[in-house]
Scaffold this motif. Structure first.
Motif, PDB file in Angstrom:
ATOM      1  N   ALA A  61       0.840  -1.208   0.000  1.00 31.83           N
ATOM      2  CA  ALA A  61       0.000   0.000   0.000  1.00 31.83           C
ATOM      3  C   ALA A  61       0.872   1.254   0.000  1.00 31.83           C
ATOM      4  CB  ALA A  61      -0.930  -0.006   1.213  1.00 31.83           C
ATOM      5  N   HIS A  62       1.946   1.239   0.766  1.00 29.23           N
ATOM      6  CA  HIS A  62       2.861   2.390   0.801  1.00 29.23           C
ATOM      7  C   HIS A  62       3.595   2.544  -0.533  1.00 29.23           C
ATOM      8  CE1 HIS A  62       2.333   3.444   5.015  1.00 29.23           C
ATOM      9  NE2 HIS A  62       2.238   2.143   5.241  1.00 29.23           N
ATOM     10  N   TYR A  63       3.980   1.407  -1.123  1.00 24.96           N
ATOM     11  CA  TYR A  63       4.657   1.448  -2.420  1.00 24.96           C
ATOM     12  C   TYR A  63       3.738   2.065  -3.476  1.00 24.96           C
ATOM     13  CZ  TYR A  63       6.444  -0.153  -6.904  1.00 24.96           C
ATOM     14  OH  TYR A  63       6.866  -0.209  -8.202  1.00 24.96           O
ATOM     15  N   ARG A  64       2.509   1.564  -3.557  1.00 23.56           N
ATOM     16  CA  ARG A  64       1.559   2.095  -4.548  1.00 23.56           C
ATOM     17  C   ARG A  64       1.228   3.563  -4.265  1.00 23.56           C
ATOM     18  NH1 ARG A  64       1.515  -0.465  -9.293  1.00 23.56           N
ATOM     19  NH2 ARG A  64       1.589  -2.685  -8.933  1.00 23.56           N
ATOM     20  N   LEU A  65       1.139   3.939  -2.981  1.00 24.12           N
ATOM     21  CA  LEU A  65       0.909   5.340  -2.633  1.00 24.12           C
ATOM     22  C   LEU A  65       2.073   6.190  -3.141  1.00 24.12           C
ATOM     23  CD1 LEU A  65      -0.606   7.649  -1.246  1.00 24.12           C
ATOM     24  CD2 LEU A  65       0.495   6.955   0.915  1.00 24.12           C
ATOM     25  N   GLY A  66       3.279   5.717  -2.927  1.00 29.26           N
ATOM     26  CA  GLY A  66       4.453   6.446  -3.425  1.00 29.26           C
ATOM     27  C   GLY A  66       4.411   6.617  -4.928  1.00 29.26           C
ATOM     28  N   MET A  67       4.024   5.571  -5.634  1.00 27.46           N
ATOM     29  CA  MET A  67       3.953   5.652  -7.092  1.00 27.46           C
ATOM     30  C   MET A  67       2.873   6.640  -7.535  1.00 27.46           C
ATOM     31  SD  MET A  67       6.419   3.829  -8.011  1.00 27.46           S
ATOM     32  CE  MET A  67       6.101   3.952  -9.757  1.00 27.46           C
ATOM     33  N   ALA A  68       1.699   6.579  -6.897  1.00 25.73           N
ATOM     34  CA  ALA A  68       0.610   7.491  -7.269  1.00 25.73           C
ATOM     35  C   ALA A  68       1.004   8.942  -6.986  1.00 25.73           C
ATOM     36  CB  ALA A  68      -0.672   7.114  -6.527  1.00 25.73           C
ATOM     37  N   LEU A  69       1.643   9.173  -5.845  1.00 20.02           N
ATOM     38  CA  LEU A  69       2.106  10.527  -5.527  1.00 20.02           C
ATOM     39  C   LEU A  69       3.164  10.995  -6.523  1.00 20.02           C
ATOM     40  CD1 LEU A  69       2.272  10.108  -1.661  1.00 20.02           C
ATOM     41  CD2 LEU A  69       0.866  11.812  -2.869  1.00 20.02           C
ATOM     42  N   PHE A  70       4.045  10.085  -6.921  1.00 17.08           N
ATOM     43  CA  PHE A  70       5.070  10.420  -7.911  1.00 17.08           C
ATOM     44  C   PHE A  70       4.411  10.857  -9.217  1.00 17.08           C
ATOM     45  CE2 PHE A  70       7.858   9.310 -11.425  1.00 17.08           C
ATOM     46  CZ  PHE A  70       9.027   9.978 -11.076  1.00 17.08           C
ATOM     47  N   TYR A  71       3.455  10.058  -9.692  1.00 17.49           N
ATOM     48  CA  TYR A  71       2.780  10.387 -10.953  1.00 17.49           C
ATOM     49  C   TYR A  71       1.926  11.643 -10.822  1.00 17.49           C
ATOM     50  CZ  TYR A  71       4.385   5.927 -12.746  1.00 17.49           C
ATOM     51  OH  TYR A  71       5.175   4.880 -13.157  1.00 17.49           O
ATOM     52  N   LYS A  72       1.463  11.918  -9.617  1.00 11.89           N
ATOM     53  CA  LYS A  72       0.704  13.151  -9.357  1.00 11.89           C
ATOM     54  C   LYS A  72       1.635  14.359  -9.382  1.00 11.89           C
ATOM     55  CE  LYS A  72      -1.973  15.295  -5.706  1.00 11.89           C
ATOM     56  NZ  LYS A  72      -1.912  15.397  -4.288  1.00 11.89           N
ATOM     57  N   GLY A  73       2.928  14.129  -9.206  1.00 12.84           N
ATOM     58  CA  GLY A  73       3.909  15.203  -9.238  1.00 12.84           C
ATOM     59  C   GLY A  73       4.413  15.632  -7.876  1.00 12.84           C
ATOM     60  N   ASP A  74       4.026  14.910  -6.834  1.00  6.27           N
ATOM     61  CA  ASP A  74       4.443  15.251  -5.472  1.00  6.27           C
ATOM     62  C   ASP A  74       5.597  14.327  -5.064  1.00  6.27           C
ATOM     63  OD1 ASP A  74       4.722  15.923  -2.803  1.00  6.27           O
ATOM     64  OD2 ASP A  74       2.556  16.049  -2.467  1.00  6.27           O
ATOM     65  N   LYS A  75       6.800  14.659  -5.533  1.00  4.87           N
ATOM     66  CA  LYS A  75       7.948  13.785  -5.336  1.00  4.87           C
ATOM     67  C   LYS A  75       8.371  13.679  -3.869  1.00  4.87           C
ATOM     68  CE  LYS A  75       9.659  14.285 -10.002  1.00  4.87           C
ATOM     69  NZ  LYS A  75      10.732  14.743 -10.870  1.00  4.87           N
ATOM     70  N   GLU A  76       8.192  14.745  -3.105  1.00  7.26           N
ATOM     71  CA  GLU A  76       8.581  14.703  -1.683  1.00  7.26           C
ATOM     72  C   GLU A  76       7.720  13.699  -0.913  1.00  7.26           C
ATOM     73  OE1 GLU A  76       8.531  17.788   2.012  1.00  7.26           O
ATOM     74  OE2 GLU A  76       9.393  18.534   0.121  1.00  7.26           O
ATOM     75  N   LYS A  77       6.412  13.773  -1.092  1.00 11.37           N
ATOM     76  CA  LYS A  77       5.522  12.822  -0.413  1.00 11.37           C
ATOM     77  C   LYS A  77       5.707  11.414  -0.980  1.00 11.37           C
ATOM     78  CE  LYS A  77       1.876  15.935   1.144  1.00 11.37           C
ATOM     79  NZ  LYS A  77       0.462  16.304   1.013  1.00 11.37           N
ATOM     80  N   ALA A  78       5.987  11.343  -2.278  1.00  5.13           N
ATOM     81  CA  ALA A  78       6.238  10.037  -2.896  1.00  5.13           C
ATOM     82  C   ALA A  78       7.450   9.380  -2.236  1.00  5.13           C
ATOM     83  CB  ALA A  78       6.470  10.194  -4.392  1.00  5.13           C
ATOM     84  N   ALA A  79       8.512  10.145  -2.055  1.00 13.45           N
ATOM     85  CA  ALA A  79       9.724   9.615  -1.438  1.00 13.45           C
ATOM     86  C   ALA A  79       9.444   9.133  -0.015  1.00 13.45           C
ATOM     87  CB  ALA A  79      10.824  10.674  -1.445  1.00 13.45           C
ATOM     88  N   LYS A  80       8.629   9.871   0.727  1.00 16.28           N
ATOM     89  CA  LYS A  80       8.285   9.478   2.099  1.00 16.28           C
ATOM     90  C   LYS A  80       7.536   8.138   2.105  1.00 16.28           C
ATOM     91  CE  LYS A  80       5.794  11.017   6.186  1.00 16.28           C
ATOM     92  NZ  LYS A  80       4.929  12.048   6.769  1.00 16.28           N
TER      93      LYS A  80
END
Length: 187
Positions: free
Chosen positions: A119-138
């Motif tokens: 769930a955290h991995y997929r959240l990171g990917m979705a945030l990355f694609y959304k353009g929020d790299k900082e939250k994606a990295a977290k």
């Protein structure tokens, strides 16, 4: 497959055996046979959350995203705690470039099961694609904390942090191939 074939020989209307046989066939890219099994399982028991979920996954693999969303939502209406259905719903939303909706679903998933690495991995990917790299990295760091051997999370964390990686993990390349392979006509 043999276990499910044996169960179906005894009872051809065993919705659970049909569901799991369909799931294995989907994983093996035998999509026509998977579709038959899962559709029959849903005819027998339309209120089986697993059947709804796995049929949604098959439809998503076939590129029928809107229909897939409907089945994922049916699964979650039947069993709101079915985290994998929520993750697959979010994956399909991401495929449709509906990143905000995907993030919402995955945030719910991580709240429901905070120790679930996927769930955290997929959240990171979705945030990355959304353009929020900082939250994606977290989110990706959290996935790695929970499952240290996750090469995919490490790869995408490096990308989110602006680092260069030599190669994508083998599983990521295989997943990309698999997601496209089912859409090509057989020759």
């Amino acid at each position: 497959l043999a276990v499910f074939d044996k169960a179906l020989a005894t009872n051809p209307d065993d919705a659970i055996a049909l569901t799991f046989k369909g799931t294995l066939l989907n994983d093996a890219h035998q999509l026509d046979e998977a579709k038959k099994c899962l559709e029959r399982a849903l005819e027998i028991d339309p209120y089986n959350a697993n059947s709804q979920h796995y049929y949604g996954a098959l439809l998503s693999n076939l590129g029928r995203h809107n229909a897939a969303l409907s089945h994922f939502r049916n699964a979650l209406d039947i069993d709101p705690g079915q985290i994998d259905a929520r993750i697959d719903l979010a994956r399909t939303l991401t495929d449709m470039k509906l990143h905000i909706a995907a993030v919402d679903e995955l945030e719910t998933a991580t709240e429901m099961q905070p120790e679930y690495s996927s769930a955290h991995y997929r959240l990171g990917m979705a945030l990355f694609y959304k353009g929020d790299k900082e939250k994606a990295a977290k989110a990706l760091r959290r996935s790695i904390e929970l499952s240290p051997d996750t090469d995919e999370a490490r790869h995408f964390l490096a990308i989110a942090e602006g680092k260069t990686t030599d190669t994508a993990p083998r599983r990521s390349v295989a997943d990309v191939f698999d997601s496209y392979a089912s859409r090509f006509e057989k020759i």
